[in-house]
Design an enzyme around this catalytic site. Sequence first.
Site, PDB file in Angstrom:
ATOM      1  N   GLY A  45       0.840  -1.202   0.000  1.00  0.00           N
ATOM      2  CA  GLY A  45       0.000   0.000   0.000  1.00  0.00           C
ATOM      3  C   GLY A  45       0.867   1.240   0.000  1.00  0.00           C
ATOM      4  N   GLN A  50       2.984  10.108   1.178  1.00  0.00           N
ATOM      5  CA  GLN A  50       4.273   9.416   1.208  1.00  0.00           C
ATOM      6  C   GLN A  50       5.155   9.773   0.006  1.00  0.00           C
ATOM      7  OE1 GLN A  50       2.364   5.385   2.091  1.00  0.00           O
ATOM      8  NE2 GLN A  50       4.300   5.227   3.170  1.00  0.00           N
ATOM      9  N   CYS A  94       5.901   0.001   7.199  1.00  0.00           N
ATOM     10  CA  CYS A  94       5.516   1.170   6.406  1.00  0.00           C
ATOM     11  C   CYS A  94       6.704   1.548   5.527  1.00  0.00           C
ATOM     12  CB  CYS A  94       5.162   2.323   7.346  1.00  0.00           C
ATOM     13  SG  CYS A  94       4.650   3.814   6.482  1.00  0.00           S
ATOM     14  N   LEU A  95       6.425   1.856   4.271  1.00  0.00           N
ATOM     15  CA  LEU A  95       7.519   2.223   3.362  1.00  0.00           C
ATOM     16  C   LEU A  95       8.193   3.523   3.802  1.00  0.00           C
ATOM     17  CD1 LEU A  95       5.927   1.279  -0.090  1.00  0.00           C
ATOM     18  CD2 LEU A  95       7.628   0.003   1.228  1.00  0.00           C
ATOM     19  N   HIS A 136      -4.496   1.405   7.426  1.00  0.00           N
ATOM     20  CA  HIS A 136      -3.152   1.993   7.535  1.00  0.00           C
ATOM     21  C   HIS A 136      -2.973   3.120   6.504  1.00  0.00           C
ATOM     22  CE1 HIS A 136       1.436   1.376   7.876  1.00  0.00           C
ATOM     23  NE2 HIS A 136       1.294   2.168   6.824  1.00  0.00           N
ATOM     24  N   GLU A 137      -3.428   2.869   5.274  1.00  0.00           N
ATOM     25  CA  GLU A 137      -3.248   3.876   4.214  1.00  0.00           C
ATOM     26  C   GLU A 137      -4.151   5.099   4.445  1.00  0.00           C
ATOM     27  OE1 GLU A 137      -0.674   3.546   2.566  1.00  0.00           O
ATOM     28  OE2 GLU A 137      -0.386   1.425   3.047  1.00  0.00           O
ATOM     29  N   HIS A 140      -2.728   7.495   6.815  1.00  0.00           N
ATOM     30  CA  HIS A 140      -1.730   8.396   6.234  1.00  0.00           C
ATOM     31  C   HIS A 140      -2.371   9.715   5.760  1.00  0.00           C
ATOM     32  CE1 HIS A 140       2.171   6.414   6.139  1.00  0.00           C
ATOM     33  NE2 HIS A 140       1.649   5.290   5.666  1.00  0.00           N
TER      34      HIS A 140
END
Length: 172
Positions: A45, A50, A94-95, A136-137, A140
């Site tokens: 995701g 991000q 997380c990226l 989670h996304e 963000h």
Amino acid sequence: MIRPILIHPDPRLKKVVDPVSDITDELRAVADDMLETMYDAPGIGLAGPQIGLMSRLIVLDCVKEEGAAPRPLIMFNPEIIASSDEKSVYEEGCLSIPEQYAEVTRPAEVTVTWMDRDGNAREDSFDGLWATCVQHEIDHLNGKLFIDYLSPMKRQMMTRKSQKLKRERARA
Ligand SMILES: [Zn+2]
């Protein structure tokens, strides 16, 4: 085109971002870039902030089985309209916080509304890894990271590690 992913801490990862009012060709291209960037990372995701896009756009694909067909989803203005009382725990990453993982408890099932790439209104329910990932996304888009669910001590530790990694990458 693969976009650079912002690494925590970054003020852009702490902002509540704006809804998309008009799905332009430019935004569609950004969404496609985000999917490419996510698959390349690799991740399951990615959210607008991000990559520094301060708009309510997320992409995800939680198909993990080897050889299974991909199921890329592009969501403009995703919104959780219902959450189950039942919870599930996943080890999240997380990226934007590379190489660090922690267990987070969230509703096991959520119903989400969004606009797809063509501007169609969509609604679907997600469970398992999909439910965790979509929550989670969406977090963000509200300036919230998975480490915000952890104890202050754990959060500080992970933030310091991420800061260090960010400095190392900047030097490289
Ligand atoms: Zn993330």
